[in-house]
Design an enzyme around this catalytic site. Structure first.
Site, short mmCIF file in Angstrom:
data_model
loop_
_atom_site.label_atom_id
_atom_site.label_comp_id
_atom_site.label_asym_id
_atom_site.label_seq_id
_atom_site.Cartn_x
_atom_site.Cartn_y
_atom_site.Cartn_z
N GLU A 150 7.36 -3.10 -2.27
CA GLU A 150 8.30 -2.08 -1.71
C GLU A 150 9.90 -2.47 -1.75
OE1 GLU A 150 6.59 -0.53 1.87
OE2 GLU A 150 4.82 0.03 0.95
N ASP A 184 -5.32 6.42 -1.85
CA ASP A 184 -5.78 7.41 -1.01
C ASP A 184 -5.43 8.63 -1.44
OD1 ASP A 184 -3.39 7.10 0.28
OD2 ASP A 184 -4.10 6.10 1.91
N GLU A 186 -3.45 0.80 -3.42
CA GLU A 186 -3.82 1.45 -2.05
C GLU A 186 -4.26 2.73 -2.05
OE1 GLU A 186 -0.36 0.58 0.29
OE2 GLU A 186 -0.16 -1.51 -0.49
N HIS A 244 -0.50 6.49 -3.10
CA HIS A 244 -0.84 7.18 -1.89
C HIS A 244 -0.72 8.58 -2.18
CE1 HIS A 244 -1.35 3.78 0.75
NE2 HIS A 244 -0.48 3.21 0.59
N ASN A 304 4.36 -4.80 -6.04
CA ASN A 304 3.51 -3.62 -5.49
C ASN A 304 4.40 -2.77 -4.81
OD1 ASN A 304 0.74 -2.53 -4.70
ND2 ASN A 304 1.40 -3.25 -2.69
O1 9MR Z 1 -2.38 0.78 6.77
C1 9MR Z 1 -1.18 -0.14 7.17
C2 9MR Z 1 -0.87 0.18 8.81
O2 9MR Z 1 -2.07 -0.19 9.48
C3 9MR Z 1 0.21 -0.31 9.21
O3 9MR Z 1 0.32 0.23 10.71
C4 9MR Z 1 1.31 0.05 8.27
C5 9MR Z 1 2.53 -0.74 8.99
O4 9MR Z 1 3.44 -1.04 8.09
O5 9MR Z 1 1.10 -0.49 7.11
C6 9MR Z 1 0.05 0.03 6.65
O6 9MR Z 1 -0.20 -0.51 5.30
C7 9MR Z 1 0.70 -0.28 4.26
C8 9MR Z 1 0.78 -1.13 3.22
O7 9MR Z 1 1.08 -2.49 3.97
C9 9MR Z 1 1.94 -1.05 2.25
N1 9MR Z 1 2.15 0.16 1.83
C10 9MR Z 1 1.95 1.20 2.52
C11 9MR Z 1 0.75 1.04 3.47
C12 9MR Z 1 0.50 2.21 4.53
O8 9MR Z 1 1.85 2.40 5.15
#
Ligand code: 9MR
Length: 461
Positions: free
Chosen positions: A151, A261, A259, A230, A193
């Protein structure tokens, strides 16, 4: 009579199924494997004692990603103090079942431990590279693909980088992270990513595309791009997704859906899942799909019911369309396996040639040689050193380097350093001393100051 007719029909149907080229598989992982792909889920240690969760996980998937357990705040809670307990549980859960494990993530502006959030400049750059090196080295050989950098681009139309403490260490922080990751785990595929990079027309997608193109042109070690995917009303699936995947793949990288969904329900959601899977299947280098959680209630966006299973474990309509799409893939062309041994009875004996066939000696004579490549920034550097054996295999090696005055070695991987300034000797470690004739092995180290002008001398044992 009616019974007889029915069973005759059943027999007929069974014959048809048995004759078809590939029978439909009944789980996501097995269905994806038919075309050489994996189907994974993000999982969390907190749920590994939930029976409904693990039953689905173990039945359906053949890859895992740690949802949070391998992020920077989890693996290096205090500077230089690493904790791999939870990451290991996830990695071992997957490896012990023969699955592929995705590593998430080595360098990210978010979920940094407090000590890193407070850092900046060259101290942060060194700390970030140290983190990449230590974590990737720890998991060396176990990770199929690493999200090396996550990111790093800005949302919206700027087409630029996201501002962050890491970005402020210099625009080359991303490539520095990739180089350190390659040196630490040469076998893992190294991915960039991001999210909101699924729609081909979006500025962010184009900006990432240009970076990957530039990296490929300049030889920065990148192997794959992860599309988080997402999908929701703010970032909806678009039919140009296939163009996105194929355009990146054409740059010479793998593409992975990392990722996935899709918010929604019923037939609409099922249809979007089908489209996403079909888009991946249409791109040869799209080698795997990961959904971001197992059941709707495990999702970070549980309110949007974006996954494939209900909380009670039931399969959703989206599950069926996903499985069906995976099953529609053209089976992977069978790659030739190990050559079948010849007949056990000896054929007519051809006498072996009396003189051994000439062998071309590898360049460099006996002993070994070493070359160094540098990745420098203001205040520090990472050196990657390549050791090549000469015309005979070697069982051990040592490389001596003249560290320039003012510079100092802070961290070494895949070698044992003696000293940190002046003339520093780097000896092989247990697993890389043996190098066959003409073959190479690599080690690396990180330093402060300038690394310009170092020349390595290799001696073999
Ligand atoms: O799913 C993850 C969630 O449990 C955490 O609280 C969050 C914190 O930043 O991160 C989520 O996972 C993220 C991933 O690491 C990177 N892309 C976005 C995902 C959803 O926020």
């Amino acid at each position: 009579m009616a019974m007889a007719a029915a069973s005759a029909l059943a027999v007929g149907a069974a014959v048809v199924v048995a004759n078809s080229a590939s029978a439909a598989e009944s789980t996501l992982g097995a269905a994806a494997a038919q075309s050489g792909r994996y189907f994974g889920a993000a999982i969390t240690v907190g749920k590994l004692n939930d029976n409904t969760y693990t039953t689905i996980l173990n039945r359906e998937f053949n890859s895992v990603t740690a949802e949070n357990e391998m992020k920077i705040n989890a693996t290096e809670p205090n500077q230089n103090q690493f904790n791999f307990t939870n990451g290991d549980r996830i990695v071992n859960w997957g490896l012990s079942r023969g699955w592929k494990v995705r590593g998430h993530t080595l360098a990210w502006h978010s979920q940094q431990p407090a000590w890193m959030e407070r850092m900046e400049g060259s101290a942060l750059r060194s700390a970030m590279l140290n983190h990449v090196t230590r974590v990737a080295s720890y998991y060396r050989g176990k990770i199929h693909s690493w999200d090396v950098v996550n990111e790093a681009f800005a949302d919206g139309n700027s087409g630029g980088r996201r501002d962050s403490n890491l970005q402020r260490t210099g625009n080359d922080w991303i490539e520095a992270a990739f180089r350190a990751a390659r040196a630490a785990d040469p076998e893992a595929k190294l991915c960039y990513n991001d999210y909101n990079t699924d729609n081909w027309t979006w500025a962010k997608t184009q900006a990432v595309y240009r970076m990957v193109q530039d990296f490929k042109q300049r030889g920065v070690p990148i192997d794959c791009v992860g599309f988080q995917s997402h999908f929701n009303s703010g970032s909806p699936y678009n039919s140009n997704y296939r163009t996105t995947l194929s355009s990146f793949a054409a740059l010479g990288v793998d593409v992975q859906i990392t990722e996935l969904d899709i918010e929604g329900s019923g037939a609409t959601q099922a249809n979007t899942y089908r489209n996403v899977v079909n888009d991946c299947l249409a791109v040869a280098r799209c080698n795997g799909i990961t959904v971001w959680g197992v059941r709707d209630c495990d999702s970070w966006r549980s309110g949007g019911t974006p996954l494939l299973f209900e909380c009670n474990g039931n399969k959703k309509q989206a599950y069926n369309s996903t499985l069906e799409a995976l099953n529609s893939a053209t089976p992977q062309p069978t790659t030739p396996g190990p050559t079948t041994p010849g007949p056990t009875t000896p054929g007519p004996t051809t006498p072996p040639p009396t003189t051994p066939p000439p062998t071309t000696p590898p360049p460099g004579g006996s002993g070994c040689s070493a070359t160094v490549s540098l990745n420098q920034w203001n205040g520090g550097f990472v050196a990657s050193v390549r050791v090549t054996a000469g015309s005979s295999a070697i069982n051990s090696w040592a490389v001596t380097m003249n560290i320039p005055s003012g510079a100092s070695v802070t961290n070494t991987w895949n070698a044992q350093a003696s000293g940190s300034t002046g003339s520093v000797r780097f000896a092989n470690v247990s697993y890389n001393g043996r190098v066959n004739a003409g073959q190479t092995t690599e080690f690396g180290f990180q330093g402060t100051g300038s690394g310009s002008g170092m020349s390595p001398t290799c001696t073999a044992g």
